[in-house]
Structure formats: C-alpha cells, structure tokens
Scaffold this motif. Structure first.
Motif, PDB file in Angstrom:
ATOM      1  N   ASN A   1      -4.384   9.982  -2.009  1.00 35.00           N
ATOM      2  CA  ASN A   1      -4.748   8.731  -2.664  1.00 35.00           C
ATOM      3  C   ASN A   1      -4.203   7.578  -1.850  1.00 35.00           C
ATOM      4  OD1 ASN A   1      -3.760  10.738  -4.951  1.00 35.00           O
ATOM      5  ND2 ASN A   1      -5.490   9.602  -5.737  1.00 35.00           N
ATOM      6  N   LEU A   2      -4.955   6.490  -1.794  1.00 38.97           N
ATOM      7  CA  LEU A   2      -4.466   5.246  -1.217  1.00 38.97           C
ATOM      8  C   LEU A   2      -4.435   4.232  -2.348  1.00 38.97           C
ATOM      9  CD1 LEU A   2      -3.531   3.674   1.270  1.00 38.97           C
ATOM     10  CD2 LEU A   2      -5.937   3.075   1.677  1.00 38.97           C
TER      11      LEU A   2
ATOM     12  N   LEU B   1       0.836  -1.197   0.000  1.00 37.70           N
ATOM     13  CA  LEU B   1       0.000   0.000   0.000  1.00 37.70           C
ATOM     14  C   LEU B   1       0.870   1.246   0.000  1.00 37.70           C
ATOM     15  CD1 LEU B   1      -2.738  -0.989   2.599  1.00 37.70           C
ATOM     16  CD2 LEU B   1      -3.029  -0.739   0.127  1.00 37.70           C
ATOM     17  N   TYR B   2       0.370   2.294  -0.652  1.00 35.18           N
ATOM     18  CA  TYR B   2       1.074   3.568  -0.768  1.00 35.18           C
ATOM     19  C   TYR B   2       0.086   4.695  -0.510  1.00 35.18           C
ATOM     20  CZ  TYR B   2       4.376   0.615  -3.279  1.00 35.18           C
ATOM     21  OH  TYR B   2       5.248  -0.386  -3.616  1.00 35.18           O
ATOM     22  N   LEU B   3       0.519   5.699   0.241  1.00 32.33           N
ATOM     23  CA  LEU B   3      -0.280   6.888   0.484  1.00 32.33           C
ATOM     24  C   LEU B   3       0.369   8.045  -0.269  1.00 32.33           C
ATOM     25  CD1 LEU B   3      -2.543   8.394   2.042  1.00 32.33           C
ATOM     26  CD2 LEU B   3      -0.815   8.845   3.811  1.00 32.33           C
ATOM     27  N   SER B   4      -0.381   8.679  -1.144  1.00 27.23           N
ATOM     28  CA  SER B   4       0.133   9.840  -1.873  1.00 27.23           C
ATOM     29  C   SER B   4      -0.599  11.094  -1.435  1.00 27.23           C
ATOM     30  CB  SER B   4      -0.052   9.667  -3.386  1.00 27.23           C
ATOM     31  OG  SER B   4       0.752   8.626  -3.871  1.00 27.23           O
ATOM     32  N   ARG B   5       0.162  12.178  -1.365  1.00 28.80           N
ATOM     33  CA  ARG B   5      -0.366  13.507  -1.082  1.00 28.80           C
ATOM     34  C   ARG B   5      -0.049  14.370  -2.294  1.00 28.80           C
ATOM     35  NH1 ARG B   5       2.137  10.971   2.418  1.00 28.80           N
ATOM     36  NH2 ARG B   5       4.173  11.826   1.929  1.00 28.80           N
ATOM     37  N   PHE B   6      -1.045  15.124  -2.765  1.00 29.27           N
ATOM     38  CA  PHE B   6      -0.791  15.943  -3.957  1.00 29.27           C
ATOM     39  C   PHE B   6      -1.435  17.312  -3.821  1.00 29.27           C
ATOM     40  CE2 PHE B   6      -4.771  13.750  -4.803  1.00 29.27           C
ATOM     41  CZ  PHE B   6      -5.581  14.731  -5.364  1.00 29.27           C
ATOM     42  N   SER B   7      -0.915  18.243  -4.600  1.00 24.48           N
ATOM     43  CA  SER B   7      -1.501  19.578  -4.716  1.00 24.48           C
ATOM     44  C   SER B   7      -1.523  19.951  -6.187  1.00 24.48           C
ATOM     45  CB  SER B   7      -0.686  20.608  -3.930  1.00 24.48           C
ATOM     46  OG  SER B   7      -0.784  20.338  -2.544  1.00 24.48           O
ATOM     47  N   TYR B   8      -2.624  20.549  -6.604  1.00 26.41           N
ATOM     48  CA  TYR B   8      -2.774  21.014  -7.976  1.00 26.41           C
ATOM     49  C   TYR B   8      -2.130  22.386  -8.147  1.00 26.41           C
ATOM     50  CZ  TYR B   8      -6.405  17.463  -8.856  1.00 26.41           C
ATOM     51  OH  TYR B   8      -7.110  16.296  -9.026  1.00 26.41           O
TER      52      TYR B   8
ATOM     53  N   LYS C   1      -4.269  -1.213  -7.727  1.00 27.36           N
ATOM     54  CA  LYS C   1      -5.657  -0.880  -7.409  1.00 27.36           C
ATOM     55  C   LYS C   1      -5.699   0.442  -6.653  1.00 27.36           C
ATOM     56  CE  LYS C   1      -9.688  -2.667  -4.957  1.00 27.36           C
ATOM     57  NZ  LYS C   1     -10.247  -3.740  -4.148  1.00 27.36           N
ATOM     58  N   LEU C   2      -6.680   1.270  -6.957  1.00 28.39           N
ATOM     59  CA  LEU C   2      -6.919   2.496  -6.209  1.00 28.39           C
ATOM     60  C   LEU C   2      -7.915   2.181  -5.100  1.00 28.39           C
ATOM     61  CD1 LEU C   2      -6.513   5.603  -5.995  1.00 28.39           C
ATOM     62  CD2 LEU C   2      -8.576   5.821  -7.413  1.00 28.39           C
ATOM     63  N   HIS C   3      -7.519   2.400  -3.839  1.00 25.45           N
ATOM     64  CA  HIS C   3      -8.396   2.135  -2.699  1.00 25.45           C
ATOM     65  C   HIS C   3      -9.148   3.377  -2.243  1.00 25.45           C
ATOM     66  CE1 HIS C   3      -7.337  -2.033  -1.762  1.00 25.45           C
ATOM     67  NE2 HIS C   3      -6.126  -1.715  -2.173  1.00 25.45           N
ATOM     68  N   GLY C   4      -8.658   4.550  -2.600  1.00 29.63           N
ATOM     69  CA  GLY C   4      -9.352   5.766  -2.194  1.00 29.63           C
ATOM     70  C   GLY C   4      -8.746   7.001  -2.814  1.00 29.63           C
ATOM     71  N   PHE C   5      -9.589   8.012  -2.995  1.00 32.49           N
ATOM     72  CA  PHE C   5      -9.185   9.300  -3.570  1.00 32.49           C
ATOM     73  C   PHE C   5      -9.991  10.363  -2.835  1.00 32.49           C
ATOM     74  CE2 PHE C   5      -9.154  12.861  -6.372  1.00 32.49           C
ATOM     75  CZ  PHE C   5      -8.092  12.727  -7.246  1.00 32.49           C
ATOM     76  N   TRP C   6      -9.294  11.254  -2.125  1.00 30.53           N
ATOM     77  CA  TRP C   6      -9.956  12.275  -1.328  1.00 30.53           C
ATOM     78  C   TRP C   6      -9.359  13.639  -1.597  1.00 30.53           C
ATOM     79  CZ3 TRP C   6      -7.947   7.734   0.585  1.00 30.53           C
ATOM     80  CH2 TRP C   6      -8.872   6.792   1.048  1.00 30.53           C
ATOM     81  N   TYR C   7     -10.217  14.668  -1.571  1.00 29.37           N
ATOM     82  CA  TYR C   7      -9.751  16.050  -1.562  1.00 29.37           C
ATOM     83  C   TYR C   7      -9.744  16.526  -0.125  1.00 29.37           C
ATOM     84  CZ  TYR C   7     -10.065  16.189  -6.611  1.00 29.37           C
ATOM     85  OH  TYR C   7      -9.871  15.937  -7.943  1.00 29.37           O
ATOM     86  N   ALA C   8      -8.929  17.557   0.168  1.00 30.39           N
ATOM     87  CA  ALA C   8      -8.770  17.987   1.551  1.00 30.39           C
ATOM     88  C   ALA C   8      -8.486  19.481   1.620  1.00 30.39           C
ATOM     89  CB  ALA C   8      -7.612  17.225   2.194  1.00 30.39           C
TER      90      ALA C   8
END
Length: 108
Positions: free
Chosen positions: A54-55, A3-10, A39-46
């Motif tokens: 993203n998970l 599993l990987y946790l990604s943090r992103f900003s546009y 597989k993508l387990h989740g996509f959230w805005y914050a």
C-alpha cells in the motif's frame, strides 16, 4: 503530508475467506486512512515475500501508526510493515544537516 509504504501478508485463513467471498480490500484500506485525514495512493497484490503493498499519505506518524495498529490488531494479517518515505528534497535537507553532525566512529 508524509508518504508511507506498507508491506503486508495475509494469514492462510484470510486467503481462504477471500477465495470464498472475493472482496476489493483497497476500499477497506481507503476508509481506514481517510478516517485519520489521509489518502490511499495505491493498493497492489504481489508474488514474493509479501502478499501486497500500500502507498498511503497521512497527516503525521501518529495517524499512520493508528491505522497500522488497527489493521494489525484485526487478525487477518500475518505481517504488516510500514516505511516512512522521504522526498528527494527531504533527503537533501538531511544530507546537509548530516554534515553538521560531528560523528565519531567506535574506538576512535
């Protein structure tokens, strides 16, 4: 799989494009990770330091790195950070292995 946790900003330009043409970017993220067998387990805005999270699950670090490089190279993000997540069992295994390492503090 790992599993990987990604943090992103546009970028501001990306937000402007999304305001003009709202789009579910989770579908795009899902296609990227599935292209490497993941597989993508989740996509959230914050709100806060990062615009979203993203998970992911990927077969290996190289596969996840390929996805991260493709996304980062696309120019829509101002930042993209990925953290490898360890399960509790993996962490317990690492703790047991750490006991066997003869660490010496600097200056000792």
């Amino acid at each position: 799989m790992t599993l990987y946790l990604s943090r992103f900003s546009y970028t501001p330009e990306t937000w402007a494009r999304l305001i003009g043409h709202p789009e579910d970017r989770a579908k795009a993220a899902q296609s990227y990770i599935e292209s490497v067998g993941g597989k993508l387990h989740g996509f959230w805005y914050a709100f806060g330091t990062h615009d979203g999270y993203n998970l992911w699950e990927a077969p290996d670090n190289v596969s996840m790195a390929a996805v991260a490089l493709a996304i980062s190279g696309g120019g829509a993000l101002s930042s993209f950070e990925t953290t490898v997540l360890l399960s509790v069992d993996e962490t317990l295994d690492a703790l047991r292995r750490a006991e066997q390492i003869q660490y010496r503090a600097p200056g000792e």
